[in-house]
Design an enzyme around this catalytic site. Structure first.
Site, PDB file in Angstrom:
ATOM      1  N   ASP A  75       0.842  -1.195   0.000  1.00 53.20           N
ATOM      2  CA  ASP A  75       0.000   0.000   0.000  1.00 53.20           C
ATOM      3  C   ASP A  75       0.877   1.244   0.000  1.00 53.20           C
ATOM      4  OD1 ASP A  75      -2.118  -1.683   0.107  1.00 53.20           O
ATOM      5  OD2 ASP A  75      -2.683  -1.269   2.177  1.00 53.20           O
TER       6      ASP A  75
ATOM      7  N   GLU B 260     -10.333  -9.149  -0.052  1.00 51.01           N
ATOM      8  CA  GLU B 260     -10.293 -10.614  -0.069  1.00 51.01           C
ATOM      9  C   GLU B 260     -11.310 -11.201   0.900  1.00 51.01           C
ATOM     10  OE1 GLU B 260      -5.475 -10.905  -0.955  1.00 51.01           O
ATOM     11  OE2 GLU B 260      -6.239 -10.964   1.096  1.00 51.01           O
TER      12      GLU B 260
ATOM     13  N   THR C  36      -4.684 -15.854  -5.367  1.00 46.73           N
ATOM     14  CA  THR C  36      -3.380 -15.207  -5.419  1.00 46.73           C
ATOM     15  C   THR C  36      -2.247 -16.212  -5.253  1.00 46.73           C
ATOM     16  OG1 THR C  36      -3.378 -14.823  -3.034  1.00 46.73           O
ATOM     17  CG2 THR C  36      -4.365 -13.123  -4.420  1.00 46.73           C
TER      18      THR C  36
ATOM     19  N   GLU D 191      -3.859 -13.900  -9.725  1.00 47.22           N
ATOM     20  CA  GLU D 191      -2.959 -12.764  -9.777  1.00 47.22           C
ATOM     21  C   GLU D 191      -1.754 -13.079  -8.907  1.00 47.22           C
ATOM     22  OE1 GLU D 191      -4.678  -9.711  -6.459  1.00 47.22           O
ATOM     23  OE2 GLU D 191      -5.966 -10.039  -8.210  1.00 47.22           O
TER      24      GLU D 191
ATOM     25  N   LEU E 289       2.988 -10.865  -5.005  1.00 44.59           N
ATOM     26  CA  LEU E 289       4.091  -9.932  -4.820  1.00 44.59           C
ATOM     27  C   LEU E 289       4.579  -9.450  -6.177  1.00 44.59           C
ATOM     28  CD1 LEU E 289       6.060 -11.982  -2.145  1.00 44.59           C
ATOM     29  CD2 LEU E 289       4.671  -9.961  -1.722  1.00 44.59           C
TER      30      LEU E 289
END
Length: 695
Positions: free
Chosen positions: A347, A432, A587, A628, A631
């Protein structure tokens, strides 16, 4: 010489004494061999001269006197050679000690304290399914082939616990995202030499950091193996094999087309709902279009659009952004982001929840998730208020539905033109479907197990009702022995092997805790399907891969996935998504288990096993699966892992991912070398041929 041996060793005085005894035995054996050769020569001389056997001793005595007179006494080994022998022995022991320590710690191999390389080879042979007898006789088990004729029939093999997953795990394999440590750098210099036994079934060729059963010389150290065949390099008599940095890649030419999307930066829209730097963004999007990227993903932040008052929506910045996307003929994935941005890994901006929600939270903090110590997490709303009218006369679910309906009306033309290809519905922290069990703001650090987040008054009331319905009202409480955010499973009474997680109370609590998660997603997705009828909707699932190789899967339990080793915690989630025709976005598809073992061996992580379990849970109920990266990823080995998970090799049903979204657009991706590597990855995801395959 002593200092050199200390650098190589690190062994105890007891080891030194044992080593010196071994060296002395080697010297004695050499001398015995020389004596035997001399005796043999004497006997031959006796036979040649026709001397009677009973006079042999006299002849030997005379021969020894002659040798002494001529200076031909038995040769003694030079002192320097003895020192070299001791040095090699110390070197061998230090390497063996590291191998044994690694196998005991990470592979749960049952090796004795004074184990040698023979014990290691035997353990690995048993791991591969072979039978090893006490005398060293080795042969395949029944399912591998017939035993040798001379082998006893009552031989039994003991299989060690798992060391690492094979390249294509079986469907029953179970072990997640985040990881919170970078694996994007090549660090190829750390891998110089590995053991190369002739019959290991676990060799992997998809990564430049490939290991063979974890027996790689740490930071380039060479590991000895007396079983290596010819063709290996030899250093001081120890054979090693240099592993090429360029290993084989799979050719994806002609494979199914998997669309590739790119996430836009988190702060592409500012707090005034204005598009930031439209000219710079347009330039970057044109570059992405030049390599045939299919579309982009963008977060529509609740804290920006409905920031100041209930049901007052400002979509102006998103309108301008969507127009640019349409002009470039991109597709759009839009995220309904009902969570706070800021404070989590990656973020780089701060976007809180709407101001009016924060005001309600100051008077009623129980609208937020709460841990056992009473710490509140304002990252998102607690699922306990899904049906509670505490948000100025509306329930949380009604607030979410009103927001999604406003978006659908505002951007109707983009739905009609099919520019918007998917709506991903935020269901928890980071968008999520999970509890916020590992908040960095409360001191969590990887690989802590996290804490249960069910101590606001609304969720506690739900827990008490469930306990009373079960007939055990005293179960209406959270566990009191589940440790803290940074605990390890074995340090707690709840998550340790045989712990309370598998007791009658533990199973009741975990079933309730995970069901609250599923029920929340069920309610919100039902309304999302109404709001976005005719458009694909999706839910994002986080990859909690640490502690996957333990029995309890503690980190998954605190996050709300009831997935211990004896239960499939993702099947129920997949079935719920199937009910609403929703896709699953997962993920951590770029993470490699061996990298996790190297960087954080104590975490007992297995992202590859987890990915395999979740993908199969979704495919078993025939729902689309997208993914996706968890990292930032710019290296070829990370892209190769994504490709392998996107298009599984030799899948009889030809299953593959429905889409892949790259995290994320930024200056690093636009660097020349990184962008060329990304372009190559996009081509392979599209099933196109590339010219520089390393075959």
């Amino acid at each position: 010489m002593t200092q050199e041996m200390e650098k190589l060793g690190g062994t105890s005085e007891e080891d030194d004494e044992e080593m010196e005894m071994g060296v002395k035995e080697d010297v004695d054996e050499d001398e015995d061999d020389e004596g035997k050769k001399a005796n043999s020569a004497n006997e031959m001389a006796v036979a040649d001269e026709g001397i009677e056997p009973n006079s042999t001793s006299q002849f030997q005595q005379q021969h020894q006197e002659q040798l002494s007179a001529s200076g031909g006494v038995r040769r003694c080994r030079p002192k320097e050679e003895k020192e070299r022998t001791k040095l090699r022995e110390r070197h061998r022991r230090s390497i063996t000690a590291r191998i044994l320590a690694g196998l005991r710690r990470h592979g749960n191999y049952n090796l004795r304290v004074r184990a040698d390389i023979n014990d290691v080879i035997a353990a690995l042979a048993r791991e591969a399914g072979w039978i090893v007898l006490p005398d060293g006789t080795t042969f395949p088990s029944r399912n591998q082939g017939a035993r040798p004729a001379g082998a006893p029939s009552n031989a039994a093999a003991t299989s060690s616990s798992h060391m690492m997953p094979v390249q294509t795990p079986p469907a029953s394999t179970k072990g997640v995202s985040s990881g919170f440590h970078s694996t994007v750098d090549y660090r190829s210099g750390r891998m110089k030499s590995v053991f190369m036994p002739t019959s290991l079934p676990y060799q992997r060729s998809s990564s430049t950091r490939s290991r063979t059963l974890g027996m790689v010389g740490d930071k380039g150290q060479r590991i000895e193996n007396s079983l290596l065949g010819s063709g290996a390099d030899t250093v001081d008599g120890d054979q090693v094999v240099d592993v090429p940095l360029k290993l084989q890649e799979r050719d994806f030419a002609g494979t199914p087309y998997v669309p590739v999307y790119v996430m836009l930066p988190l702060g592409v829209i500012n707090m005034k709902c204005e598009l930031v730097d439209p000219d710079g963004l347009l330039k970057q999007l044109r570059v992405l279009k030049s390599i045939n990227v299919d579309g982009i993903m963008v977060d529509c932040w609740w804290g920006i659009v409905e920031a100041h008052a209930p049901q007052e929506y400002n979509w102006s910045g998103y309108k301008r952004l969507f127009q640019i996307v349409r002009d470039l003929d991109f597709k759009l994935q839009v995220v309904m982001s009902f969570h706070e941005c800021g404070g989590n890994v990656g973020d780089d901006v701060c976007i809180p929840l709407p101001h009016w929600v924060a005001e309600i939270g100051r008077n009623n903090p129980d609208i937020f998730f709460t841990d056992r110590e009473g710490r509140r997490n304002p990252e998102c709303l607690s699922w306990g208020i899904d049906k509670e009218r505490v948000l100025r006369g509306r329930t949380a679910v009604e607030v979410y539905f009103d927001y999604m309906r406003s978006f659908r009306i505002e951007f109707d033309e983009f739905f009609e033109d099919e520019i918007i290809s998917e709506i991903e519905v935020g269901l928890g922290p980071c968008g999520e479907l999970r509890y916020p069990s590992y908040p960095v703001k409360h001191g969590w650090r990887y690989p802590g197990i996290g804490e249960f987040q069910c101590y606001d008054q609304y969720l506690l009331k739900s827990l008490r009702r469930a306990a009373e319905a079960r007939g055990h009202s005293f179960w209406g409480r959270g566990p009191d022995n589940a440790g803290s955010y940074n605990s390890k499973p074995h340090e707690t009474g709840f998550f340790c092997d045989g712990g309370d997680y598998d007791s009658y109370y533990g199973r009741f609590f975990l079933k309730w805790y995970s069901q609250v998660l599923i029920d929340h997603a069920d309610r919100v997705l039902f309304l999302a399907k109404l709001a976005f009828e005719g458009t694909c909707i999706a839910a994002k699932l986080s990859g909690i891969h640490w502690w996957y190789k333990t029995a309890s899967h503690a980190a998954e339990l605190t996050v709300g996935f009831y997935n211990p080793c004896n239960r499939d915690g993702y099947a129920a989630i997949a079935s719920m998504l199937k009910k609403h025709g929703a896709a699953l976005n997962f993920t951590c598809v770029e993470l490699r288990t061996l990298d996790q073992h190297e960087d954080f061996p104590e975490a007992l992580a297995d992202p590859e096993g987890l990915v395999w379990q979740v993908l199969n849970a979704a495919w078993d109920v025939s729902i689309p699966v997208a993914s996706e990266n968890a990292l930032p990823c710019h290296d070829r080995e990370g892209y190769n892992k994504i490709l392998e998970n996107s298009k599984p090799l030799n899948d009889p049903d030809g299953r593959h991912l429905s889409a892949f979204t790259y995290l994320r657009l930024g200056p690093h991706l636009m660097e020349r070398d990184n962008f060329l590597e990304f372009e190559r990855f996009v081509k392979r995801m599209h099933g196109e041929a590339v010219l520089d395959l390393q075959l």
